[in-house]
Design a protein around this motif. Structure first.
Motif, PDB file in Angstrom:
ATOM      1  N   ILE A 223       9.519 -21.160  22.517  1.00  0.00           N
ATOM      2  CA  ILE A 223      10.498 -22.432  22.533  1.00  0.00           C
ATOM      3  C   ILE A 223      10.161 -23.106  21.131  1.00  0.00           C
ATOM      4  N   ASP A 224      11.181 -23.550  20.440  1.00  0.00           N
ATOM      5  CA  ASP A 224      10.986 -23.903  19.004  1.00  0.00           C
ATOM      6  C   ASP A 224      10.486 -25.355  19.175  1.00  0.00           C
ATOM      7  N   PRO A 225       9.308 -26.159  18.680  1.00  0.00           N
ATOM      8  CA  PRO A 225       8.912 -27.248  19.064  1.00  0.00           C
ATOM      9  C   PRO A 225       9.927 -28.391  18.082  1.00  0.00           C
ATOM     10  N   VAL A 226      10.236 -27.914  16.877  1.00  0.00           N
ATOM     11  CA  VAL A 226      11.165 -28.486  15.935  1.00  0.00           C
ATOM     12  C   VAL A 226      12.292 -28.642  16.369  1.00  0.00           C
ATOM     13  N   ALA A 227      12.915 -27.898  17.307  1.00  0.00           N
ATOM     14  CA  ALA A 227      14.213 -28.008  17.780  1.00  0.00           C
ATOM     15  C   ALA A 227      14.175 -29.065  18.852  1.00  0.00           C
ATOM     16  N   VAL A 228      13.113 -29.086  19.615  1.00  0.00           N
ATOM     17  CA  VAL A 228      12.889 -30.043  20.820  1.00  0.00           C
ATOM     18  C   VAL A 228      12.681 -31.240  20.163  1.00  0.00           C
ATOM     19  N   VAL A 229      12.002 -31.592  19.041  1.00  0.00           N
ATOM     20  CA  VAL A 229      12.054 -32.970  18.498  1.00  0.00           C
ATOM     21  C   VAL A 229      13.257 -33.287  18.290  1.00  0.00           C
ATOM     22  N   LEU A 248      20.589 -32.056  13.978  1.00  0.00           N
ATOM     23  CA  LEU A 248      20.237 -30.898  14.784  1.00  0.00           C
ATOM     24  C   LEU A 248      21.217 -29.989  14.723  1.00  0.00           C
ATOM     25  N   GLU A 249      22.668 -30.182  14.362  1.00  0.00           N
ATOM     26  CA  GLU A 249      23.513 -29.227  14.137  1.00  0.00           C
ATOM     27  C   GLU A 249      23.257 -28.365  12.922  1.00  0.00           C
ATOM     28  N   ALA A 250      22.639 -28.887  11.868  1.00  0.00           N
ATOM     29  CA  ALA A 250      22.216 -28.048  10.675  1.00  0.00           C
ATOM     30  C   ALA A 250      20.933 -27.265  10.971  1.00  0.00           C
ATOM     31  N   TYR A 251      20.192 -27.682  11.931  1.00  0.00           N
ATOM     32  CA  TYR A 251      19.008 -27.089  12.208  1.00  0.00           C
ATOM     33  C   TYR A 251      19.377 -25.752  13.244  1.00  0.00           C
ATOM     34  N   CYS A 252      20.289 -26.044  14.104  1.00  0.00           N
ATOM     35  CA  CYS A 252      20.943 -24.881  14.837  1.00  0.00           C
ATOM     36  C   CYS A 252      21.636 -23.749  13.967  1.00  0.00           C
ATOM     37  N   ALA A 253      22.282 -24.372  13.025  1.00  0.00           N
ATOM     38  CA  ALA A 253      23.200 -23.281  12.145  1.00  0.00           C
ATOM     39  C   ALA A 253      22.129 -22.472  11.234  1.00  0.00           C
ATOM     40  N   SER A 254      20.995 -23.060  10.727  1.00  0.00           N
ATOM     41  CA  SER A 254      20.266 -22.485   9.714  1.00  0.00           C
ATOM     42  C   SER A 254      19.250 -21.417  10.605  1.00  0.00           C
ATOM     43  N   THR A 255      18.818 -21.972  12.004  1.00  0.00           N
ATOM     44  CA  THR A 255      17.914 -21.102  12.568  1.00  0.00           C
ATOM     45  C   THR A 255      18.600 -20.066  13.726  1.00  0.00           C
ATOM     46  N   LEU A 267      21.206 -28.797  24.865  1.00  0.00           N
ATOM     47  CA  LEU A 267      21.912 -28.396  23.712  1.00  0.00           C
ATOM     48  C   LEU A 267      22.682 -27.181  24.073  1.00  0.00           C
ATOM     49  N   SER A 268      23.890 -27.056  23.469  1.00  0.00           N
ATOM     50  CA  SER A 268      24.596 -25.773  23.375  1.00  0.00           C
ATOM     51  C   SER A 268      25.189 -25.805  22.082  1.00  0.00           C
ATOM     52  N   TYR A 269      24.710 -24.662  21.224  1.00  0.00           N
ATOM     53  CA  TYR A 269      25.575 -24.595  19.853  1.00  0.00           C
ATOM     54  C   TYR A 269      26.178 -23.436  19.685  1.00  0.00           C
ATOM     55  N   SER A 270      27.605 -23.270  19.522  1.00  0.00           N
ATOM     56  CA  SER A 270      28.048 -22.106  19.214  1.00  0.00           C
ATOM     57  C   SER A 270      29.302 -22.248  18.209  1.00  0.00           C
TER      58      SER A 270
END
Length: 321
Positions: A223-229, A248-255, A267-270
């Motif tokens: 589990i990515d702790p940065v994403a949790v934060v 958060l959206e930028a982090y999901c896109a980059s990772t 969260l759900s990102y697609s």
């Protein structure tokens, strides 16, 4: 006659639990990364940081940063610590820079600023702070000044006493005066005793163990702790909700992260797949005859009725009023 220097058993035992010194910062950080330190248990107790934020600091490159190199106030405090530690030699305290492990749980860690043994061979620890806000500990927690209570230092020093097995803590607080040019000037050093509080320590042990269990869970399950934060901030923040969601959206896109669930939410990102769209205007321009051939007249839609009331025209007197 033996010339061997006598060392009290309490120091012999403590020496066996000594780890890396902060003079070797990479080794010191590496040793602290797998455990719970006095600063961390303090931040958890006073809720200065979430578990996820602390775990992110432990597991990311952020943990390698020395904030003292960037923040003048922290740098000043670090520079004053060895000076104040030398003052406390007069009370028998030996300056310390190593991290120590608890004898029964090696993941419970603390780094005191100094140690000494009293005449009854009881261990005592030293903590050094610099202060701009008039911090003053009381003989008991309910007598602490507001600034000292907010700092969480009573929590921190009790954890240090627990890990090392000390019966009390000498806390030296040096007044710190901020000058007009942004530098600092040392003031008077105030010295206090804080007695060990075993009831408080029992609470801290529970908090630390919960934190370590969360750390292990995140590592085990990837589990990515940065994403949790970021998710915690997006859920909790009201004033900065939009900014938190954008981050958060930028982090999901980059990772490439697509989903995450925590007790507070999920969260759900697609990214939608490309879809085909018929460009009618372009088709008519390129193939007008064919477009006309496949165009037919269809019945008109059902009539619609729209009623619009006429607004009364205001008189000159009404308009002027």
């Amino acid at each position: 006659m033996s010339d061997t220097t006598y060392m009290p058993q309490v120091l012999v035992d403590l020496e066996a639990r000594a780890g890396a010194s902060d003079t070797d910062r990479p080794a010191w950080l590496a040793e602290r990364r797998g455990g719970c330190t006095a600063t961390e248990v303090r931040d958890l107790y006073i809720r200065a940081k979430s578990k996820a934020k602390l775990i992110a600091t432990k597991t990311e490159q952020e943990a390698e940063k020395d904030l003292g190199a960037f923040i003048p106030r922290i740098r000043y405090g670090k520079e004053r610590e060895p000076v104040i530690a030398e003052m406390l030699r007069g009370e028998g305290f030996v300056p310390e820079s190593r991290v120590f492990h608890h004898p029964e749980n090696t993941r419970h860690l603390a780094s005191p600023d100094g140690i000494r043994v009293d005449f009854d061979e009881n261990l005592e620890v030293l903590e050094i702070k610099t202060d701009e806000h008039g911090m003053k500990p009381g003989k008991t927690a309910d007598r602490d000044s507001e600034a000292f209570r907010a700092s969480g230092y009573r929590i921190q020093v009790n954890w240090v006493m627990y890990v090392l097995g000390a019966r009390r803590c000498r806390i030296a607080i040096e007044e710190c005066v901020r000058l007009a040019d942004g530098t600092f000037e040392p003031g008077e050093v105030h010295r206090y005793w804080i007695e060990r509080d075993d009831d408080l320590i029992a609470e801290l042990v529970t908090i630390a163990d919960e934190f370590l269990a969360e750390l292990d869970h995140m590592i085990e399950h990837g589990i990515d702790p940065v994403a949790v934060v970021l998710l915690e901030e997006a859920i909790a923040s009201k004033k900065a909700a939009d900014a938190a969601r954008i981050a958060l959206e930028a982090y999901c896109a980059s990772t490439g992260m697509s989903s995450l669930r925590i007790p507070e939410g999920s969260l759900s990102y697609s990214t939608p797949a490309p879809k085909k769209q018929f460009r009618e205007a372009l088709f008519k321009a390129a193939h007008p005859s064919l477009a006309e051939e496949f165009t037919e007249t269809v019945p008109a839609a059902k009539p619609t009725l729209r009623v619009t009331p006429t607004r009364e025209k205001k008189t000159e007197t009404e308009e002027a009023s």
